[in-house]
Design an enzyme around this catalytic site. Structure first.
Site, short mmCIF file in Angstrom:
data_model
loop_
_atom_site.label_atom_id
_atom_site.label_comp_id
_atom_site.label_asym_id
_atom_site.label_seq_id
_atom_site.Cartn_x
_atom_site.Cartn_y
_atom_site.Cartn_z
N GLY A 289 0.66 -4.93 0.96
CA GLY A 289 -0.57 -4.99 0.16
C GLY A 289 -0.34 -5.62 -1.21
O GLY A 289 -1.28 -6.17 -1.80
N GLU B 73 -0.58 -9.21 -0.60
CA GLU B 73 -1.99 -9.49 -0.28
C GLU B 73 -2.87 -9.44 -1.53
O GLU B 73 -3.80 -10.23 -1.68
CB GLU B 73 -2.47 -8.49 0.78
CG GLU B 73 -1.76 -8.71 2.12
CD GLU B 73 -1.98 -7.58 3.10
OE1 GLU B 73 -1.52 -6.46 2.83
OE2 GLU B 73 -2.63 -7.81 4.13
N GLU C 26 4.88 -5.08 7.15
CA GLU C 26 4.17 -4.02 7.86
C GLU C 26 4.67 -3.83 9.29
O GLU C 26 4.62 -2.72 9.83
CB GLU C 26 2.66 -4.32 7.89
CG GLU C 26 1.96 -4.20 6.55
CD GLU C 26 1.96 -5.49 5.74
OE1 GLU C 26 2.74 -6.41 6.04
OE2 GLU C 26 1.17 -5.57 4.77
N ALA D 237 0.87 -1.17 0.00
CA ALA D 237 0.00 0.00 0.00
C ALA D 237 0.91 1.23 0.00
O ALA D 237 2.05 1.16 0.48
CB ALA D 237 -0.88 -0.03 1.24
N1 CAA Z 1 4.64 3.22 -0.65
C1 CAA Z 1 5.03 4.38 -1.21
N2 CAA Z 1 6.16 4.50 -1.92
C2 CAA Z 1 6.93 3.42 -2.06
C3 CAA Z 1 6.58 2.17 -1.50
C4 CAA Z 1 5.37 2.09 -0.77
N3 CAA Z 1 4.91 0.94 -0.24
N4 CAA Z 1 7.55 1.29 -1.81
C5 CAA Z 1 8.46 1.95 -2.53
N5 CAA Z 1 8.10 3.23 -2.70
C6 CAA Z 1 8.81 4.30 -3.42
C7 CAA Z 1 9.98 4.84 -2.60
O1 CAA Z 1 9.52 5.79 -1.67
C8 CAA Z 1 10.83 5.41 -3.69
O2 CAA Z 1 10.27 6.63 -4.08
P1 CAA Z 1 11.25 7.96 -4.20
O3 CAA Z 1 12.17 7.60 -5.32
O4 CAA Z 1 10.27 9.04 -4.54
O5 CAA Z 1 11.93 8.10 -2.91
C9 CAA Z 1 10.63 4.45 -4.84
O6 CAA Z 1 9.41 3.74 -4.57
C10 CAA Z 1 11.71 3.42 -4.99
O7 CAA Z 1 11.88 2.77 -3.75
P2 CAA Z 1 13.28 2.62 -3.01
O8 CAA Z 1 14.19 3.75 -3.34
O9 CAA Z 1 13.03 2.38 -1.56
O10 CAA Z 1 13.84 1.30 -3.72
P3 CAA Z 1 14.84 0.22 -3.11
O11 CAA Z 1 15.21 -0.67 -4.24
O12 CAA Z 1 15.94 0.85 -2.35
O13 CAA Z 1 13.96 -0.62 -2.04
C11 CAA Z 1 11.98 -1.79 -1.29
C12 CAA Z 1 12.88 -1.39 -2.49
C13 CAA Z 1 12.77 -2.74 -0.38
C14 CAA Z 1 10.77 -2.49 -1.84
C15 CAA Z 1 11.59 -0.51 -0.48
O14 CAA Z 1 11.08 0.46 -1.39
C16 CAA Z 1 10.56 -0.75 0.57
O15 CAA Z 1 10.88 -1.28 1.63
N6 CAA Z 1 9.31 -0.34 0.30
C17 CAA Z 1 8.24 -0.42 1.28
C18 CAA Z 1 7.71 -1.82 1.41
C19 CAA Z 1 6.63 -1.88 2.47
O16 CAA Z 1 6.83 -1.57 3.62
N7 CAA Z 1 5.43 -2.32 2.06
C20 CAA Z 1 4.28 -2.41 2.96
C21 CAA Z 1 3.47 -1.15 2.89
S1 CAA Z 1 2.20 -1.05 4.11
C22 CAA Z 1 0.99 -2.06 3.54
O17 CAA Z 1 1.03 -2.60 2.46
C23 CAA Z 1 -0.18 -2.24 4.46
C24 CAA Z 1 -1.13 -3.28 4.06
O18 CAA Z 1 -1.14 -4.36 4.57
C25 CAA Z 1 -2.15 -3.03 3.07
#
Ligand code: CAA
Length: 273
Positions: A106, A109, A129, A63
């Site tokens: 998400g 999911e 999460e 998400a």
């Molecule tokens: N939401 C918003 N933006 C996201 C995102 C997310 N879930 N995942 C990645 N992005 C964005 C980053 O902010 C970044 O944007 P900017 O360039 O503007 O900064 C861009 O995508 C590229 O990401 P990274 O620079 O972080 O890329 P990376 O290769 O270094 O890392 C990753 C990749 C490990 C997937 C890392 O992006 C990450 O950990 N993302 C978050 C994953 C996460 O926590 N997901 C769960 C979300 S909460 C949820 O989903 C709740 C639910 O149950 C419904």
């Protein structure tokens, strides 16, 4: 802004999440752009399967955390935050997720809302999460547990670690792993195969397998028997068996066996007698 491409390939609808700059993070726009058209196509007789995919780097990295961060407890409760995705899960046409790259939070999911997950060798699945001070909120605690079992689900959700495609297949989350370049063609071929079977039977298969999640054995077996019996009323079942006996390919129509029988006595005729 458009974040989803919808394409018809034969009887399969291919939906591609297209927000690469944010690793396909799922925002509210993606939900409506994806779910509304697919719900509208669910009952279309020419649509037999839905294939959901992303890009090579990400199926969806979860998400949208920027969007989530704007919510308070009150607004999350008031808007039933993320419940819009439930409409995707409820689509009855068989759904396949073809996962390359990240399927996190998400994203994982959403893949699990599909009936089959195929993965590329570079796929990574996880429920991270916990690292945000949260838990999965799009069905992860329930669907992951049913797919991989309590032990693996606890490990994934509590550590937030990612698993690779090989482990995802070993755990039972993924049906098949393909080489990166083969994922889409192979998934499409499988989708096409499903789409060309009778839609009534395919939907009944999905519904009946899913019933196993919500019922004890005896109730599940009874539900299966009743669904099985109900399929005998379809033209597709007649056609499928007839085609086998005639050693030819079946031509499924998805239509009921016969038009509603005409009344032999009209109301006016009844009145006249
Ligand atoms: N939401 C918003 N933006 C996201 C995102 C997310 N879930 N995942 C990645 N992005 C964005 C980053 O902010 C970044 O944007 P900017 O360039 O503007 O900064 C861009 O995508 C590229 O990401 P990274 O620079 O972080 O890329 P990376 O290769 O270094 O890392 C990753 C990749 C490990 C997937 C890392 O992006 C990450 O950990 N993302 C978050 C994953 C996460 O926590 N997901 C769960 C979300 S909460 C949820 O989903 C709740 C639910 O149950 C419904």
């Amino acid at each position: 802004m458009s974040f989803v491409d919808i394409e018809h390939k034969g009887r399969t609808v291919v939906a591609t999440i297209n927000r690469p700059e944010a690793l396909n993070a799922l925002n509210a726009d993606i939900c409506s752009q994806l779910v509304d058209p697919l719900v509208a196509l669910d009952n279309h007789p020419e649509v037999g399967c839905i294939l959901l995919t992303g890009n090579e780097r990400a199926f969806a990295a979860g998400a949208d955390i920027k969007e989530l961060a704007c919510h308070t407890y009150e607004s999350a409760l008031d808007t039933d935050l993320l419940v819009c995705w439930q409409r995707f899960a409820e689509i009855r046409t068989p759904k396949i997720a073809a996962v390359s790259g990240y399927a996190l939070g998400g994203g994982c999911e959403l893949a699990m809302m599909c009936d089959i997950i195929y993965a590329a060798e570079n796929a990574k699945f996880g429920q991270p999460e916990i690292k945000l001070g949260l838990i999965p909120g799009m069905g992860g605690t329930q669907r992951l547990t049913r797919l991989v079992g309590r032990t693996k689900a606890m490990d994934m959700v509590l550590t937030g670690r990612m698993i690779n495609a090989t482990d995802a297949e070993r755990f039972g989350l993924v049906a098949q792993v393909y080489k990166n370049e083969e994922l889409l063609p192979a998934s499409l071929a499988n989708a096409d195969k499903i789409a060309n079977f009778g839609k009534i039977a395919a939907r009944a298969a999905v519904e009946t397998i899913n019933a196993a999640d919500n019922s004890h054995m005896a109730a599940g077996l009874l539900f299966e028997q009743r669904s099985y019996h109900a399929l005998w009323a379809t033209a597709d079942a007649r056609e499928g068996m007839q085609a086998f006996l005639e050693k030819r390919d079946a031509n499924f129509s998805g239509k009921p066996k016969a038009e509603k029988p005409a009344l032999s006595v009209t109301p006016s005729a009844t009145l006249a007698t």
